[in-house]
Design a protein around this motif. Structure first.
Motif, PDB file in Angstrom:
ATOM      1  N   LEU A  94       7.948 -12.267  32.537  1.00  0.00           N
ATOM      2  CA  LEU A  94       8.819 -13.407  32.814  1.00  0.00           C
ATOM      3  C   LEU A  94       9.422 -13.955  31.536  1.00  0.00           C
ATOM      4  CD1 LEU A  94       6.487 -15.421  35.234  1.00  0.00           C
ATOM      5  CD2 LEU A  94       8.503 -14.096  35.880  1.00  0.00           C
ATOM      6  N   HIS A  95      10.686 -14.291  31.604  1.00  0.00           N
ATOM      7  CA  HIS A  95      11.280 -15.065  30.518  1.00  0.00           C
ATOM      8  C   HIS A  95      10.909 -16.524  30.776  1.00  0.00           C
ATOM      9  CE1 HIS A  95      14.276 -16.809  27.824  1.00  0.00           C
ATOM     10  NE2 HIS A  95      14.310 -15.620  27.244  1.00  0.00           N
ATOM     11  N   LEU A  96      10.772 -17.292  29.694  1.00  0.00           N
ATOM     12  CA  LEU A  96      10.416 -18.697  29.877  1.00  0.00           C
ATOM     13  C   LEU A  96      11.403 -19.413  30.813  1.00  0.00           C
ATOM     14  CD1 LEU A  96       8.473 -21.000  29.124  1.00  0.00           C
ATOM     15  CD2 LEU A  96       9.913 -21.475  27.139  1.00  0.00           C
ATOM     16  N   LEU A  97      12.667 -18.963  30.778  1.00  0.00           N
ATOM     17  CA  LEU A  97      13.659 -19.563  31.685  1.00  0.00           C
ATOM     18  C   LEU A  97      13.268 -19.350  33.147  1.00  0.00           C
ATOM     19  CD1 LEU A  97      16.942 -18.414  29.892  1.00  0.00           C
ATOM     20  CD2 LEU A  97      16.263 -20.802  30.267  1.00  0.00           C
ATOM     21  N   GLU A  98      12.698 -18.185  33.430  1.00  0.00           N
ATOM     22  CA  GLU A  98      12.262 -17.915  34.811  1.00  0.00           C
ATOM     23  C   GLU A  98      11.081 -18.797  35.187  1.00  0.00           C
ATOM     24  OE1 GLU A  98      11.989 -13.637  33.887  1.00  0.00           O
ATOM     25  OE2 GLU A  98      12.816 -13.293  35.893  1.00  0.00           O
ATOM     26  N   VAL A  99      10.184 -19.024  34.202  1.00  0.00           N
ATOM     27  CA  VAL A  99       9.040 -19.898  34.466  1.00  0.00           C
ATOM     28  C   VAL A  99       9.542 -21.305  34.786  1.00  0.00           C
ATOM     29  CG1 VAL A  99       6.946 -20.919  33.496  1.00  0.00           C
ATOM     30  CG2 VAL A  99       7.521 -18.521  33.010  1.00  0.00           C
ATOM     31  N   LEU A 100      10.510 -21.767  33.983  1.00  0.00           N
ATOM     32  CA  LEU A 100      11.039 -23.115  34.195  1.00  0.00           C
ATOM     33  C   LEU A 100      11.707 -23.225  35.568  1.00  0.00           C
ATOM     34  CD1 LEU A 100      12.615 -23.785  30.674  1.00  0.00           C
ATOM     35  CD2 LEU A 100      10.476 -24.728  31.577  1.00  0.00           C
ATOM     36  N   ARG A 101      12.432 -22.188  35.940  1.00  0.00           N
ATOM     37  CA  ARG A 101      13.184 -22.227  37.198  1.00  0.00           C
ATOM     38  C   ARG A 101      12.272 -22.035  38.414  1.00  0.00           C
ATOM     39  NH1 ARG A 101      17.066 -17.343  37.918  1.00  0.00           N
ATOM     40  NH2 ARG A 101      15.020 -16.377  38.164  1.00  0.00           N
ATOM     41  N   ASP A 102      11.445 -20.972  38.336  1.00  0.00           N
ATOM     42  CA  ASP A 102      10.726 -20.558  39.547  1.00  0.00           C
ATOM     43  C   ASP A 102       9.328 -21.156  39.665  1.00  0.00           C
ATOM     44  OD1 ASP A 102      12.970 -18.991  39.956  1.00  0.00           O
ATOM     45  OD2 ASP A 102      12.081 -17.249  38.961  1.00  0.00           O
ATOM     46  N   ARG A 103       8.713 -21.503  38.546  1.00  0.00           N
ATOM     47  CA  ARG A 103       7.336 -21.994  38.625  1.00  0.00           C
ATOM     48  C   ARG A 103       7.289 -23.507  38.439  1.00  0.00           C
ATOM     49  NH1 ARG A 103       4.194 -17.329  38.006  1.00  0.00           N
ATOM     50  NH2 ARG A 103       2.402 -18.608  38.522  1.00  0.00           N
TER      51      ARG A 103
END
Lengths: 261, 662, 126
Positions: free
Chosen positions: A118-127
């Motif tokens: 995961l890119h941190l951007l994905e963590v911010l968006r999805d998690r």
């Protein structure tokens, strides 16, 4: 929320900001990032040759380590993220790479691409979720007009990276909005900055960056946001516009920037 | 013991070049029961058939084997020949030594051996053949046409003109389809509405045609000649008999923000609406999702202003059940969604439009009153770029792998019309290939280049980038010059791929009609039966079968009507006697056969059975012979071996296998 | 097919015969203007077995591997992989690197990120 965290070599050196603000933001958002011991450089570029195995092994080590810890693997550097995700895709879907890599690696358990990258951007968006993030913002970046610069590595090839629509992405724009600023959408945000060609041909990367910057400025951007140290280097070399890592503005908005310094 | 004749065809050199025909004759002659064996260059010719007929008569043959091409080709020919000579047609077997042998093998020795084996198997089967008699079923002399575009209208008109009643079911409030949305038509540039409206009127006025608009097919049962179809008539909320079509309700309706589907959502419409001025019927519908009365209970303005008292908020959907002999699918197409083609900036700029949207912009009744202008700022474009093959010929999973067939011609049309009306506008077309097969088509395209000065560039576009000043930077390739080119355009038009209307898939499954990987309906034979579905009684008209333009659609609609008329003209249909039947002593009523039957031909009955002297009631599978198509799925599924197929019995198949393995 | 063409096909895992010659790769390429042999011509040359021509092309060090051509190719030809495979064939031969360590010091500056050097080395030499 707990993840294995791969900073990558540049983040230990020229791109320390990208790393330290990422860690500070993660802590502020209740995300635990665990850096594995003895990681090595991912290689910077994904080896395109089907027969290349050695240049993929550093990535496989980190991926397998995360699998042993039972964690998903988070990165913030566009290049590392690109390499890790594509090598992982090979380990999952390409039998030849999988077999040969496992033979070299001599792991406790064979690695078959089970780690989520995961890119941190994905963590911010999805998690975390941008709505939750918005609630945690203490210094909203009100009034700032910010252009997201994605570049090439974060998005392409879309079927492997799966981070966002490779031609019309929005994850960074949504982030900018969550931080209280105004995203500036411009069409060249997913075109290449020139990458490593700047080593030998600064004139060419200059022309490429000019086109990107002209577009961003034309649509009203006052500053640019990136996730890639190489993009940062190229853009800064050719621009009067301030360029920031997305983690820096995130840290500012979350009120943890100074503490991180 | 049967007396069998074997007839081996050379098919010119098709068979004889690879199979030693004489050796096949020799080998066949030695098989038990074979009393006659001979070869002939063309067995299907009149002379060849005469040989067969005289052998049947002279030698009193009880069964024959023809070693020739596929039974799909000439089984019917040889069966008729046998029948004329006094032999039951089902005593004829074909050994396919062409498609299954000579065409696919190169080695003569091996091919000859295989041909002998195939002949042997057919001979073994004929030994167990029994004369079969075809049954008959009735024909309901009425046709259903699903879809009211030009394909459906033309098919219905042609059937109606032949004297048979036809119903058209159209899901939209008006018939007319895509053609009604077009401004001009190629290759003659006549106005689309001018040639379509008379046909719509003719269909509406025809005594043999009934039109159900705002209606959908809900359920189909039955079989060729005898379909029963449930049609859902959506509640129109307007009484068709009372409405005078004055249009006052639409004028006064306060809910006006619904995207106008007819104008490809480039404008808005009222909640009570007729899609366009020439709509048939000229009776509006209330779109209940957007009507204030239906959403909040307040309003009711349309009812107040309607002098005819036609507004009826209490209407509900109605199901009409009707019988038909034939069903025509004419469900048409839509353009694909462009959300996976972000590089063309369709979602990022109002001035990047699809070709169908341009049709509406060019049309006098469209959102700009027929004036060519940018949707962003209303200014007239000076520089226009057309991009062809957007989503067509695209095998990377984002678009369609096929050529949409109509885009080259309509793009030439658009380019020409714009250059004609606005000579100051520069027009560039990026193309990969210009495909113009059709009468006067290439001449039409060349006129765009030579007379109208349209700039054609061979090469695809890589990106359309909106610029801060509102214009669009188009980055393309010029493959003739071998370099990249850039054009700053005011408007970009995308020749967007077409795909079958989404309703086709659901309909195909209701009709058990086969459909290809792109959701186009499959024809019974791509060359020889192009307007029939493999499912008997189902016919294909227009783009539901594959991409085609208006001239081709109208021709196909006529062909389709001819096939339907041919069916409806029959008083009764001969049914295929090779159907399944269940042995009630073996059947245990487990339902396995009914679950696999694609035709819904199997039902169950409680029957009294004498099982080894014990009388009892049992659940038994019963096959409706009119529905059964003889596919055999049930026979291989049946766990107790109760299902068997006439003409392809388990014993016959085993005998063939034995003969092959001998 | 020549041995070289075969090797290129093998390394790239891409198939130039899928190409329908639309030129979208070249249109999408941000540096096509700098290349002596354009991306679409790479696919064409390889499909015709004329791979020798490609070995000395400047395209090999102009291509950024930004995958714009790969992303937008309607036929899944993946021209970027083809170019990289030719580049591999060149740099894997002894003495054929596009970059030597001796050149590096004068190309450096204070801001230059490690990632850039690593990437360039990976692409330009074995």
């Amino acid at each position: 929320m707990k993840f294995s965290y791969y900073p990558g070599c540049t983040l230990k050196n020229k791109a320390k900001d990208l790393d330290r603000y990422a860690r500070a933001c993660a802590a502020a958002l209740g995300i635990e990032l665990i850096e594995p011991d003895d990681w090595q450089c991912c290689g910077g570029v994904y080896p395109l040759g089907k027969d290349e195995i050695a240049p993929k092994l550093a990535a496989v080590r980190v991926l397998a380590d995360a699998a042993e810890q039972g964690n998903q693997l988070v990165t913030v550097c566009s290049a590392c993220h690109h390499v890790l995700k594509r090598v992982n895709d090979d380990m999952k879907n390409d039998a030849d790479t999988r077999e040969r890599a496992n033979r070299y690696m001599d792991l406790q358990r064979p690695y078959t691409g089970q780690t989520g990258v995961l890119h941190l951007l994905e963590v911010l968006r999805d998690r975390v979720g941008f709505d939750t993030l918005k609630e945690k913002v203490v210094n909203p970046l009100t009034g700032k007009k910010i252009g997201a610069y994605y570049g090439c590595l974060l998005l392409r090839p879309g079927d492997v990276m799966t981070l966002d629509d490779p031609e019309n992405p929005r994850v960074m724009e949504d982030l900018i909005r969550a931080l209280g600023a105004e995203p500036v959408v411009y069409p060249y945000r997913n075109e290449c900055c020139g990458g490593y060609v700047s080593l030998g041909d600064k004139e060419l990367t200059g022309r490429m960056c000019d086109r990107i910057l002209e577009s961003a400025v034309g649509f009203g951007a006052q500053m640019l946001l990136t996730a890639c140290p190489l993009c940062m280097y190229n853009l800064r070399a050719h621009s009067d516009l301030p360029v920031y890592y997305f983690t820096e503005l995130l840290a500012e908005a979350l009120g943890v920037k100074e503490a991180a310094q | 013991m049967q007396k069998i004749g074997v007839f081996v065809c050379h098919c010119g050199t098709n068979i004889a070049a690879t199979v030693d025909v004489l050796r096949v004759v020799e080998a066949a002659a030695k098989e038990p029961g074979v009393v006659h064996a001979q070869d002939y260059p063309y067995m299907c010719s009149e002379a060849g058939q005469a040989l067969i007929a005289s052998a049947i008569r002279d030698k009193g043959l009880t069964g024959i084997v023809v070693c020739s091409c596929s039974p799909r080709m000439h089984e019917a020919t040889f069966r008729k020949c046998a029948e004329r000579a006094g032999l039951n047609p089902y005593m004829v077997e074909i050994a396919n030594i062409r498609e299954h042998c000579s065409w696919i093998h190169k080695d003569m020795e091996e091919a000859t051996q295989k041909a002998i084996i195939l002949a042997r198997a057919a001979i073994a089967k004929v030994h167990l053949n029994t004369p079969l008699a075809a049954g008959h079923s009735q024909v309901t002399k009425r046709a259903l046409v699903i879809g009211g575009g030009i394909a459906g209208i033309q098919t219905a008109l042609d059937i109606a003109e032949a004297g048979y009643p036809v119903d058209i079911v159209e899901k939209n409030p008006s018939i007319g389809g895509r053609m009604a949305q077009l401004d001009k038509t190629f290759p003659t540039l006549d106005c689309s509405a001018c040639i379509l409206t008379p046909k719509m009127v003719e269909a509406a006025a025809h005594p043999n045609i009934r039109i159900f608009t705002y209606s959908e097919v809900e359920r189909v049962t039955g079989f060729v000649g005898d379909f029963t179809v449930d049609i859902r008539k959506h509640a129109r909320s307007v009484d068709m008999d009372k409405c005078t079509g004055c249009g006052l309700c639409q004028e006064k309706c306060p809910s006006r923000k619904t995207p106008d589907e007819f104008n490809r959502a480039l404008g808005t419409r009222s909640a009570i609406y007729t899609p366009f001025a020439q709509a048939i019927p000229n009776v509006p519908v209330i779109d209940r999702e957007h009507c204030i009365k239906f959403k909040t209970g307040k309003c009711g303005l349309c009812q107040t202003v309607c002098a005819a008292g036609a507004i009826d908020y209490t209407q509900s959907d109605e199901i009409v059940s009707e019988k038909y002999g034939a069903i025509v699918v004419a469900t048409g197409f839509d353009t694909i969604k462009l959300d996976r083609f972000g590089e063309y900036a369709y979602d990022q700029s109002k001035d990047v439009i699809t070709s169908l949207e341009l049709e509406r912009i060019m049309n006098a009744a469209g959102p700009t009153g027929g004036h060519l202008e940018r949707l962003s700022d209303g200014r007239m474009p000076r520089e226009m770029v057309f991009i062809q093959c957007v989503g067509s010929r695209c095998s990377d999973g984002r678009g369609k792998s096929y050529c949409s067939k109509i885009c080259c011609m309509y793009t030439a049309k658009h380019a020409m019309l714009i250059r004609d009306k606005y000579p100051d506008v520069n027009v560039t077309v990026f193309y990969i290939d210009v495909r113009t097969p059709g009468k006067n088509f290439d001449e039409f395209y060349r006129r765009a280049v030579e007379q109208y000065g349209v700039n054609y560039i061979k090469g695809q576009v890589g990106k359309v980038a909106p610029l801060p000043d509102g214009r669009l930077r188009v980055s393309g390739s010029d493959l003739i010059d071998g370099k990249a080119v850039e054009i700053t355009a005011d408007m970009v038009v995308l020749a967007t791929a077409i795909e079958p209307d989404p309703s086709a898939r659901r309909l195909a499954s209701m009709l058990t009609a086969s459909i290809d990987t792109n959701d186009f309906l499959t024809e019974a034979h791509p060359k020889l039966r192009p307007v029939e579905s493999p499912t008997a009684g189902v016919y294909l008209s227009g783009v539901s079968q594959g991409p085609k333009d208006i001239p081709e659609t109208v021709s196909q609609a006529g062909a389709c009507a001819a096939k339907v008329i041919g069916l409806l003209a029959k008083d009764r249909l001969t049914t295929n006697p090779c159907t399944a039947h269940s042995d009630q002593l073996l059947c245990n009523g487990c339902s396995a056969c009914a679950n696999v039957c694609p035709y819904g031909a199997i039902s169950y009955e409680q029957r009294e059975v004498n099982d080894h002297g014990v009388r009892g009631e049992r659940r038994i599978a019963v096959v409706n012979n009119a529905l059964c198509q003889g596919c055999g799925a049930c026979t291989v599924t049946c766990p107790s071996g109760a299902m068997d197929l006439q003409g392809f019995s388990n014993r016959q198949l085993i005998a063939e296998v034995d003969a092959i393995c001998r | 097919m020549s041995e070289l063409t075969e090797r290129i096909m093998e390394i790239s895992g891409a198939d130039p015969r899928k190409c329908m010659k639309c030129g979208k790769c070249t249109a999408a390429c941000p540096v096509a203007g700098e290349m002596d042999i354009k991306p679409h011509q790479f696919a064409s040359c390889l499909a015709k077995g004329q791979s020798d021509l490609l070995l000395s092309s400047n395209t090999l060090h102009k291509c950024l591997s930004c995958f714009a051509c790969v992303e937008r190719c309607p036929r899944d030809v993946r021209p970027g992989r083809l170019i990289d495979a030719v580049r591999q064939c060149v740099v894997r031969a002894r003495g054929q690197a596009f970059l030597t360590p001796e050149e590096i010091p004068e190309l450096l500056d204070d801001e230059l990120p490690q990632q850039l050097l690593v990437s360039a080395f990976r692409r330009y030499r074995r």
